[in-house]
Design an enzyme around this catalytic site. Structure first.
Site, short mmCIF file in Angstrom:
data_model
loop_
_atom_site.label_atom_id
_atom_site.label_comp_id
_atom_site.label_asym_id
_atom_site.label_seq_id
_atom_site.Cartn_x
_atom_site.Cartn_y
_atom_site.Cartn_z
N LYS A 147 1.58 -3.23 6.45
CA LYS A 147 2.03 -3.06 5.07
C LYS A 147 3.52 -2.76 4.99
O LYS A 147 4.19 -3.15 4.02
CB LYS A 147 1.19 -1.97 4.39
CG LYS A 147 -0.26 -2.39 4.17
CD LYS A 147 -0.38 -3.71 3.40
CE LYS A 147 -1.80 -4.10 3.09
NZ LYS A 147 -1.91 -5.35 2.31
N TYR A 159 -2.67 -0.82 10.28
CA TYR A 159 -2.60 -1.14 8.85
C TYR A 159 -1.24 -0.75 8.28
O TYR A 159 -0.61 -1.53 7.55
CB TYR A 159 -3.72 -0.41 8.11
CG TYR A 159 -3.81 -0.74 6.64
CD1 TYR A 159 -4.39 -1.92 6.21
CD2 TYR A 159 -3.33 0.15 5.66
CE1 TYR A 159 -4.49 -2.23 4.86
CE2 TYR A 159 -3.43 -0.15 4.32
CZ TYR A 159 -4.01 -1.34 3.91
OH TYR A 159 -4.10 -1.64 2.58
N SER A 199 0.85 -1.18 0.00
CA SER A 199 0.00 0.00 0.00
C SER A 199 0.88 1.23 0.00
O SER A 199 2.08 1.15 0.33
CB SER A 199 -0.88 -0.01 1.27
OG SER A 199 -1.56 1.21 1.44
#
Length: 228
Positions: free
Chosen positions: A155, A151, A138
């Site tokens: 990533k 998150y 991401s």
């Protein structure tokens, strides 16, 4: 065994995964996919019958992954392309308001699920001497924003995991981390709200991304890439 190119897609029941299923099938590839929604898996089986293969599996569950990968290998052998797309994002909150349970769920899918899929499929791919593994990263795996710390952490981990595994393959296959870009999906809407609508839909993105993914090869091993 099928003579067509063969792609395995995790998180295939919605968002980018679901959009990629349609594009790969349209291009003549055989698709195997897994996702947690039994209803959505049933719908995929109806729309994309054999030789395509879809199974209800949770990549955070090691036994699910083992069973899914065993079926994949039995049906078609080692995939030409493995897309570790399945991911969760935390509810937008500062870290002190993210529960330990929610943090663990994000880690279990985004990091452990990616590693588990590689664990079960990478050796058959290496034995054949070809194939590409794409671990979906991401923009938040290369930069950060507030309220998505779990998150971001996962990533960033995907980036490091991909580069380290790429060094372990001996160059027989390629392992890459891929930033897909910003796409209007349910996941993005959980962060951006209505502003997500200003970005491309998953179906539009897939028309651009799938041809790009098809062209990846050994020369890309260890790279951190972005869909152009």
């Amino acid at each position: 065994m099928s003579t067509s190119k063969y792609v395995v897609i995790t998180g295939c029941t919605r968002g980018l995964g679901r959009a990629m299923v349609a594009e790969f099938a349209r291009a003549g590839w055989t698709v195997a996919g897994c996702g947690r929604s039994t209803e959505a898996i049933s719908a995929l089986r109806s729309e994309f019958p054999a030789p395509h293969f879809f199974q209800s599996s949770n990549v955070a569950d090691e036994e699910d992954v083992m069973n899914f990968c065993a079926e994949v290998l039995q049906r078609h052998g080692a995939p030409d392309l493995l897309l570790n797309n399945a991911a969760l994002i935390n509810h937008s909150n500062p870290i002190w308001e993210v529960s330990a349970k929610e943090f663990s769920e994000v880690i279990d899918v985004n990091i452990k699920g990616t590693a588990s899929m590689m664990r079960h499929l990478i050796q058959p791919m290496m034995k054949r001497g070809s194939g590409v593994i794409v671990n979906f990263s991401s923009g938040w795996g290369r930069s950060t924003s507030p309220e998505v710390a779990p998150y971001c952490a996962t990533k960033y981990a995907v980036e490091g995991l991909s580069q380290a595994v790429a060094q372990e393959t001996g160059g027989d296959i390629a392992v890459v981390a891929l930033n897909p870009g910003i796409i209007d999906t349910e996941m993005l809407r959980s962060c951006f709200g209505g502003d997500a609508s200003s970005y491309p839909k998953a179906s539009e993105w897939a028309k651009r991304a799938v041809p790009y993914l098809m062209k990846l090869g050994k020369q890309d091993n260890g790279k951190s890439l972005s869909v152009p």
